[in-house]
Design an enzyme around this catalytic site. Structure first.
Site, PDB file in Angstrom:
ATOM      1  N   LEU A 181       0.736  -1.097   0.161  1.00  0.00           N
ATOM      2  CA  LEU A 181       0.092  -0.023  -0.394  1.00  0.00           C
ATOM      3  C   LEU A 181       0.893   1.386  -0.366  1.00  0.00           C
ATOM      4  CD1 LEU A 181      -3.033  -1.654   2.526  1.00  0.00           C
ATOM      5  CD2 LEU A 181      -3.163  -0.394  -0.213  1.00  0.00           C
ATOM      6  N   GLY A 182       1.979   1.331   0.417  1.00  0.00           N
ATOM      7  CA  GLY A 182       2.775   2.431   0.830  1.00  0.00           C
ATOM      8  C   GLY A 182       4.070   1.837   1.519  1.00  0.00           C
TER       9      GLY A 182
ATOM     10  N   GLY B 273       7.567   4.299   3.432  1.00  0.00           N
ATOM     11  CA  GLY B 273       8.388   5.336   3.854  1.00  0.00           C
ATOM     12  C   GLY B 273       9.343   4.862   4.202  1.00  0.00           C
TER      13      GLY B 273
ATOM     14  N   GLY C 189       9.350   1.809   7.518  1.00  0.00           N
ATOM     15  CA  GLY C 189       8.079   0.546   7.270  1.00  0.00           C
ATOM     16  C   GLY C 189       7.804   0.487   5.740  1.00  0.00           C
TER      17      GLY C 189
ATOM     18  N   VAL D  33       3.801  -0.614   4.276  1.00  0.00           N
ATOM     19  CA  VAL D  33       2.181  -0.897   4.913  1.00  0.00           C
ATOM     20  C   VAL D  33       1.836  -2.120   3.605  1.00  0.00           C
ATOM     21  CG1 VAL D  33       0.018   0.007   4.894  1.00  0.00           C
ATOM     22  CG2 VAL D  33       1.599   0.889   6.616  1.00  0.00           C
TER      23      VAL D  33
ATOM     24  N   LYS E 278       1.817  -3.153   8.959  1.00  0.00           N
ATOM     25  CA  LYS E 278       3.045  -2.399   8.898  1.00  0.00           C
ATOM     26  C   LYS E 278       4.326  -2.865   9.183  1.00  0.00           C
ATOM     27  CE  LYS E 278       4.933   1.828   9.965  1.00  0.00           C
ATOM     28  NZ  LYS E 278       4.967   2.936  11.368  1.00  0.00           N
TER      29      LYS E 278
ATOM     30  N   ASP F 170       1.567  14.150  16.150  1.00  0.00           N
ATOM     31  CA  ASP F 170       2.532  14.318  14.210  1.00  0.00           C
ATOM     32  C   ASP F 170       0.827  14.327  13.506  1.00  0.00           C
ATOM     33  OD1 ASP F 170       4.094  12.185  11.883  1.00  0.00           O
ATOM     34  OD2 ASP F 170       3.949  14.954  12.116  1.00  0.00           O
TER      35      ASP F 170
END
Length: 699
Positions: free
Chosen positions: A28-29, A31, A34, A36, A50, A144
């Site tokens: 999914l993504g 960064g 980590g 996801v 994650k 955040d």
């Protein structure tokens, strides 16, 4: 565990097939910390899992942070967050599974659909206030909250990613010198008193998120995190475009002092009074195409605005001064000064090869100023304000030092004709020294308004009349003088390993550029090409010349070009968004571009596509330098940063070293020097240092 291959941008080269009992279906993504994944439980429940990057899984400190993230997420699981289904922070690759929530992030929604209408903004603000109320009730501060951490589900907004959250009673303290959070959505106390951050910081972030949802930008806007930090602490927010019915409430959220901000309960009461017809129905985002799946962004990863805003040049001028003003939080601890004698300190970084250990040296005593160095004649030959010196690359020991009349030139020294050539006196004079001893050999004054370029054994001096003078590096004598081509002062470029120099002159209307390959020894043209567009040479590799395409009106870079003179073949690749004043590096067919605002891109001219993109938050960095594994560059505060050449993830950085000239901004930063597996760099406090290029995570 059988690895599954994933060749998507930003993904790891090998990804696990399972996290615990959950099969990982797709990414999914990705960064900095980590990846996801979309996964399913044995009952078919869709999950977002994650999984920590392998390199961080080996870091005990990061494991502690991940355990705290899991604990915080479990404490706040509820109607306004993604509930935690399962987790194993002690696994070889720590992971956490939450319920998958279909819907875009707020950042995605605003990027695709523009600012939200007033009714949707009211519902969003109420939903976030309720989410923060529940988060704060269990004693957690998110710290955040930002658009990429807000999911727009059908039943209301969900707050996700508690990677840097803290329980109010946590004993884990912010480390000295580390900036925790995302500057455009941080509260003033996160910069001034990071150890005293409480729930009110999340209310400030909510106000910033609402401005973004209402306008597409933040209340404090700049490409430089240092400038944003200063604005957050000192300036009034820009609420232009925020609906009048909500602006007073948003302004209260953005109060400088925590005690002046409303609580979540007060926010909800105020929202009910703002509009008696307050609508509590669910926020339903605009319908998306079947192939338009949401991408989850782990903490610290922000989408790139499209189109990207122009870099604020005033921010660039202020960056150095602001970095000093915020030094307690943004810069960390500097190395101690010395008593004026040259110092060399060894580091514990693993050796690159037998006999080499990382080192740092400050050859010019207490004075500061960023040295410009070249690796040549088996030495590091450097020029800094008022002094030239040579260091042993193996251990940083000082070999010789000589005073010179230098006034902050942006040119690095060069070895030409067997001598070290130094631009001095504001680049109005060139001095030649013996690289073995530093003894002077010759010097030559240059006319005003000239440009210089070192090419092989020659010094090339360009004049405003379009002429070029070839000066022998060994003697300082003029060997040739002629007009090369084009109009006005030609732009000259030369590159290591290439025997030619290149003059580029763009037509008055910017429709074409005349590129001439010049023999530096004689000034004769080897070949000439008329190429479409306004172009600037940026590198040469394997018989091809690489150029940057720029917009004649704005000066922004719009693409990269490869020209192969043997076949006269031209290959072009457009940039996804225009880049302001990018610094570049070419390795093979890949061009790396570091824009003035901090975005770092890798573009492959072999395939004509962008490999990856990352926001570094470094304004006006040096030119990047790439190896097969990493991409390195220097920040204005003296940090050396390393990014993975495969996906652009940050893999290591050194501490800032600002020195006594922290209020000044260098006109150009020296790029790191890459020699085998060693990386040599300099910082504004006058330090020169060497590091193991193979293992930036150990820096």
């Amino acid at each position: 565990m059988t690895p599954q291959r994933n060749t998507g941008a930003g993904a790891e080269a090998e990804l696990p097939e399972y996290a615990g009992q959950y099969h990982l279906d797709s990414c999914l993504g990705s960064g900095g910390m980590g990846v996801v994944h979309l996964a399913r439980s044995t009952s078919g429940l869709r999950l977002a899992v994650k999984v920590v990057h392998a390199e961080f899984a080996r870091d005990p400190e990061f494991r502690g942070r991940f355990r705290q993230e899991v604990a915080a997420a479990r404490r706040v699981s509820g109607a306004f967050t993604a509930p935690v289904v399962d987790a194993d922070p002690e696994a070889e690759r720590p992971w956490m599974a939450t319920l998958f929530i279909p819907g875009p992030t707020l950042s995605e929604h605003v990027k695709r659909n523009g600012p939200m209408p007033t009714a949707q903004l009211r519902r969003l603000m109420a939903g976030l206030a309720e989410a923060l109320r529940d988060i704060h009730r269990v004693g957690v501060v998110h710290r955040d909250l930002k658009p990429s951490n807000v999911l727009l589900a059908e039943d209301g907004p969900k707050v996700i990613d508690f990677g840097i959250s803290r329980p109010k009673d946590s004993e884990l303290r912010t480390e000295t010198g580390k900036l925790i959070g995302t500057p455009p959505f941080m509260a003033p106390e996160q910069f001034r008193r990071p150890r005293e951050v409480g729930p009110a910081a999340d209310i400030f972030a909510l106000g910033s998120v609402m401005v973004h949802a209402a306008t597409g930008r933040g209340p404090f806007d700049s490409d430089s995190p240092y400038v944003v930090a200063y604005q957050v602490v000192h300036d009034e927010p820009d609420l232009t475009g925020v609906p009048g019915s909500l602006a007073p409430l948003v302004l209260r959220c953005l109060a400088k002092e925590p005690e002046d901000r409303p609580t979540p309960d007060e926010l909800m009461r105020e929202l009910r009074s703002v509009a008696a017809s307050y609508d509590t129905q669910a926020f339903i985002p605009a319908q998306r195409g079947r192939n338009d799946a949401p991408e989850r962004e782990p903490s610290g990863v922000e989408p790139v605005p499209a189109p990207r805003r122009r870099f604020d040049r005033r921010a660039a001028l202020a960056t150095g001064a602001l970095a000093l003003a915020l030094g307690g939080v943004l810069t960390g601890l500097l190395w101690p000064g010395d008593d004026g004698a040259p110092t060399v300190k060894k580091s514990g970084t693993p050796a690159v090869s037998a006999g080499f250990a990382a080192w740092r040296a400050k050859p010019a005593g207490k004075s500061s100023g960023m040295p410009q160095c070249v690796h040549a004649a088996g030495k590091l030959l450097c020029l800094r304000s008022g002094v030239a010196f040579a260091l042993d690359p193996a251990n940083g020991s000082l070999l010789w030092r000589r005073a010179v009349a230098e006034e902050r030139t942006s040119y690095a020294p060069a070895l030409s004709g067997g001598l070290l050539l130094l631009p001095t006196n504001g680049s109005r004079r060139v001095v030649a020294l013996d690289p073995a001893s530093g003894a002077p050999r010759w010097q030559r004054d240059l006319p005003a308004h000239t440009g210089i370029r070192f090419a092989g054994s020659m010094l090339l001096v360009t004049g405003t009349d379009g002429s070029v003078t070839g000066v022998a590096g060994a003697s300082g004598d003029t060997k040739w003088h002629r007009r090369v081509s084009g109009r006005g002062t030609p732009f000259l470029a030369s590159y290591d390993g290439d025997p030619l120099a290149y003059a580029a002159a763009t037509s008055a209307d910017g429709t074409y550029t005349l590129v001439t390959a010049v023999d530096p020894g004689t000034g004769t043209a080897r070949w000439e090409a008329r190429l479409k567009g306004s172009l600037q040479p940026i590198g040469s590799q394997n018989g091809s010349l690489f150029l940057l395409a720029v917009d004649p009106a704005s000066g922004d870079a719009t693409g990269v070009v490869r020209y192969t003179p043997a076949s006269k073949a031209v290959r072009r690749a457009a940039l996804a968004v225009p880049l302001t004043a990018p610094q570049t590096d070419v390795r093979g067919d890949v061009v790396h571009l570091l824009a003035a605002g901090g975005s770092l891109d890798a573009v492959d001219l072999g395939t004509g596509r962008r490999l990856w993109h990352v926001e570094t938050s470094v304004s006006r960095g040096s030119a990047p330098v790439a190896s097969a594994r990493h991409v390195y560059f220097t920040a204005p505060d003296g940090r050396l940063l390393a990014f993975d050449a495969r996906d652009g993830s940050l893999v290591g950085q050194t501490p800032p070293r600002l020195g006594t000239r922290a209020g000044e901004v260098a006109s150009a930063l020296p790029a790191p020097l890459l020699v085998d597996d060693r990386v040599y760099a300099a910082s504004p406090d006058g330090t020169v240092f060497a590091l193991n290029g193979r293992d930036p995570s150990a820096w």
